[in-house]
Design a protein around this motif. Structure first.
Motif, PDB file in Angstrom:
ATOM      1  N   HIS A 347      -8.864  -9.807  -2.581  1.00 46.10           N
ATOM      2  CA  HIS A 347      -8.859  -8.846  -1.465  1.00 46.10           C
ATOM      3  C   HIS A 347     -10.100  -8.995  -0.595  1.00 46.10           C
ATOM      4  N   TYR A 348     -10.421 -10.223  -0.251  1.00 45.77           N
ATOM      5  CA  TYR A 348     -11.505 -10.450   0.702  1.00 45.77           C
ATOM      6  C   TYR A 348     -10.994 -10.143   2.104  1.00 45.77           C
ATOM      7  N   PRO A 365      -6.069   2.812  -4.528  1.00 48.94           N
ATOM      8  CA  PRO A 365      -5.061   1.827  -4.135  1.00 48.94           C
ATOM      9  C   PRO A 365      -4.678   1.984  -2.666  1.00 48.94           C
ATOM     10  N   ALA A 366      -4.280   0.875  -2.066  1.00 46.77           N
ATOM     11  CA  ALA A 366      -3.797   0.910  -0.686  1.00 46.77           C
ATOM     12  C   ALA A 366      -2.418   1.563  -0.654  1.00 46.77           C
ATOM     13  N   THR A 367      -2.104   2.275   0.410  1.00 44.67           N
ATOM     14  CA  THR A 367      -0.787   2.875   0.561  1.00 44.67           C
ATOM     15  C   THR A 367       0.188   1.908   1.215  1.00 44.67           C
ATOM     16  N   LYS A 368      -0.328   0.835   1.789  1.00 44.95           N
ATOM     17  CA  LYS A 368       0.515  -0.190   2.388  1.00 44.95           C
ATOM     18  C   LYS A 368       0.134  -1.532   1.787  1.00 44.95           C
ATOM     19  N   LEU A 369       1.142  -2.319   1.406  1.00 47.31           N
ATOM     20  CA  LEU A 369       0.877  -3.606   0.789  1.00 47.31           C
ATOM     21  C   LEU A 369       0.044  -4.472   1.717  1.00 47.31           C
ATOM     22  N   LEU A 370      -1.071  -4.959   1.186  1.00 48.18           N
ATOM     23  CA  LEU A 370      -1.977  -5.781   1.979  1.00 48.18           C
ATOM     24  C   LEU A 370      -1.507  -7.232   1.935  1.00 48.18           C
ATOM     25  N   LYS A 371      -0.971  -7.693   3.039  1.00 48.95           N
ATOM     26  CA  LYS A 371      -0.429  -9.037   3.100  1.00 48.95           C
ATOM     27  C   LYS A 371      -1.552 -10.071   3.161  1.00 48.95           C
ATOM     28  N   ASN A 372      -1.344 -11.158   2.457  1.00 48.40           N
ATOM     29  CA  ASN A 372      -2.287 -12.266   2.461  1.00 48.40           C
ATOM     30  C   ASN A 372      -1.456 -13.544   2.477  1.00 48.40           C
ATOM     31  N   GLY A 373      -1.500 -14.273   3.592  1.00 48.61           N
ATOM     32  CA  GLY A 373      -0.648 -15.439   3.754  1.00 48.61           C
ATOM     33  C   GLY A 373      -0.854 -16.486   2.689  1.00 48.61           C
ATOM     34  N   PHE A 374      -2.108 -16.734   2.309  1.00 45.85           N
ATOM     35  CA  PHE A 374      -2.384 -17.744   1.279  1.00 45.85           C
ATOM     36  C   PHE A 374      -1.833 -17.296  -0.077  1.00 45.85           C
ATOM     37  N   THR A 375      -2.061 -16.034  -0.414  1.00 45.29           N
ATOM     38  CA  THR A 375      -1.543 -15.512  -1.679  1.00 45.29           C
ATOM     39  C   THR A 375      -0.023 -15.602  -1.715  1.00 45.29           C
TER      40      THR A 375
END
Length: 470
Positions: A347-348, A365-375
């Motif tokens: 989560h950088y 926790p985040a309430t919205k899924l944190l998108k990460n293209g590489f992940t």
């Protein structure tokens, strides 16, 4: 008639008084087995599982802890499609300060239901207690000992994963050791594998202190009561690695042989009953990728004279997963259970680990899924590699997929961040120009969200060894 009524009244008063005395005694001994069993009986809860009452009505939040802090998680006006649902576990407190959890009220189906998907659900706030603390486990790697390193908040420790279709029991250490009686479980992979292994050892330590029987080639912890061994073997890529010169790749560049499994753990594979595999993050490091003896690509390294790369780090990861799992599944002497733990999200924000990325200040926790293209891309490649290996399945081995990537995308609060050492002079706040302090947004605090991985692990093992399917 009057005498009969008096006798009946006396009996009722006596029974009531005895029950009251038992309840008072149980509350006065908060850590005793007697309190636990009586409390479970009175509330209709299995003694091995900590109960929790799920609050789903905003009006009920008046009695929930820190309701003002977390009320925003249930605000419908702030929710967007795909946002996480967040609910709370309620509790009351007796005069002596002991937690009295209320029984489950959501009629959750039994956890061993064959159709239950453990990985589809939501994070639930639950203050009912921890499986261990940083003071009750002596083996936590210092960089993951967030409380010992001065992290001021603790709420990140209080969220539990709640599958939609079933319940997920708290980890039962004695149950785990009984299921693994006479068996060996091995964690193979990178430092995140070590993170999970230490979490498991910490949980088990609460019922039995293991013997350290490790050596230079592997860590090994032995639980004498059930002859259970927990092992960790380092394997950065899960495939063969060399550093010697090869063709136009000089010495010092890691040569990752994508079509050859790593002999450092394959040698010991027949001795394992369960193996948990962790990999992916080392594919971001400087390396060259070898297939059939030819250099076809690299990461952070590729000479111009070599022409166009045929394989990048993402494709290389997918190939490595297929290679490793195919070799395990077809090993003639391995008949155990192989579990692939899916790619662990980091989560950088605002940069990578080495370019100013940060997770400073994340405390829930985040309430919205944190998108990460590489992940997302690495996860898809891992799934594809797993599926291809399954099609090649041979021998008696079994492959399972522990799918934690999406659920842990919400847990940006669970990393050490800047709390990586006990140094009282360490920098934990942003600088005058907004620059973040050095921090770890990849590994997981202990205790913390990573303990859920081992609750998943116990369920997978239980289904295998109790014949409940998977």
């Amino acid at each position: 008639m009057v005498a009969v009524l008096r006798s009946l009244f006396t009996i009722i008063v006596s029974v009531g008084g005895l029950a009251l005395c038992l309840i008072i005694l149980s509350l006065a001994l908060p850590s005793s087995p007697f309190r636990s069993s009586l409390h479970g009986y009175l509330l209709g809860v299995d003694s091995w599982r900590k109960p929790g009452y799920l609050v789903t009505n905003l009006s009920e939040l008046q009695t929930a802890p820190q309701d003002e802090i977390f009320k925003e998680h249930l605000s419908e006006s702030s929710k967007e499609p795909g946002d996480s649902e967040v609910v709370f576990a309620d509790r009351t407190v007796d005069p002596n300060g002991a937690d009295i959890s209320l029984p489950a009220s959501n009629n959750t189906p039994a956890v061993d239901q064959r159709s239950c998907n453990l990985y589809h659900g939501k994070w639930v706030y639950d203050p009912s207690g921890l499986l261990y603390t940083n003071n009750t486990c002596p083996i936590i790697t210092q960089t993951q000992n967030c409380q010992g390193n001065g992290r001021p908040d603790k709420e990140y420790e209080r969220w539990r994963w709640k599958p939609e279709e079933c319940g997920l029991p708290y980890f039962d250490a004695r149950k785990f050791l009984e299921l693994m009686k006479g068996k060996t479980l091995a964690f193979v992979g990178d430092s995140v594998a070590r993170n999970q292994m230490e979490s498991l050892i910490c949980i088990l330590w609460q019922v039995e202190a293991p013997k350290n029987r490790g050596n230079r080639r592997m860590q090994k912890w032995y639980f004498r009561s059930t002859s259970t061994s927990i092992i960790r073997i380092w394997s950065s890529w899960l495939v063969h690695r060399t550093s010697d010169p090869l063709h136009f790749a000089p010495e010092g560049i890691d040569k990752v042989h994508l079509d050859v499994p790593d002999e450092t753990f394959m040698e010991f594979l027949p001795n394992f009953d369960v193996v948990v595999l962790s990999s992916g993050h080392w594919f971001a490091k400087k390396s060259a990728y070898i297939l059939n003896g030819s250099i076809l690509g690299g990461q952070l390294w590729w000479p111009k004279k070599a022409g166009k790369m045929q394989i990048n780090n993402i494709k290389a990861f997918g190939v490595s997963v297929e290679t490793c799992l195919t070799a395990i599944a077809n090993h003639p002497k391995f008949t155990g259970l192989a579990i692939v733990r899916s790619y662990s999200p980091d989560h950088y924000e605002g940069g990578a680990w080495n370019t100013g990325g940060s997770c400073t200040g994340k405390d829930r926790p985040a309430t919205k899924l944190l998108k990460n293209g590489f992940t997302d891309t690495m996860y898809k490649k891992q799934v594809t590699g797993f599926q291809r290996a399954v099609k090649k399945l041979g021998g008696g081995s079994r492959l399972r997929f522990m799918d934690i990537t999406k659920s842990f995308g919400y847990r940006h609060d669970g990393h050490p961040g800047p709390y990586r050492s006990p140094d009282p002079n360490k920098v934990t706040r942003r600088g005058p120009n907004g620059e973040p302090p050095p921090q770890d947004c990849l590994h997981w605090c202990m205790p913390g969200p990573i303990d859920t991985w081992n609750e998943f692990l116990l369920e997978i093992i239980r289904r295998e060894y109790e014949g409940a399917g998977s």
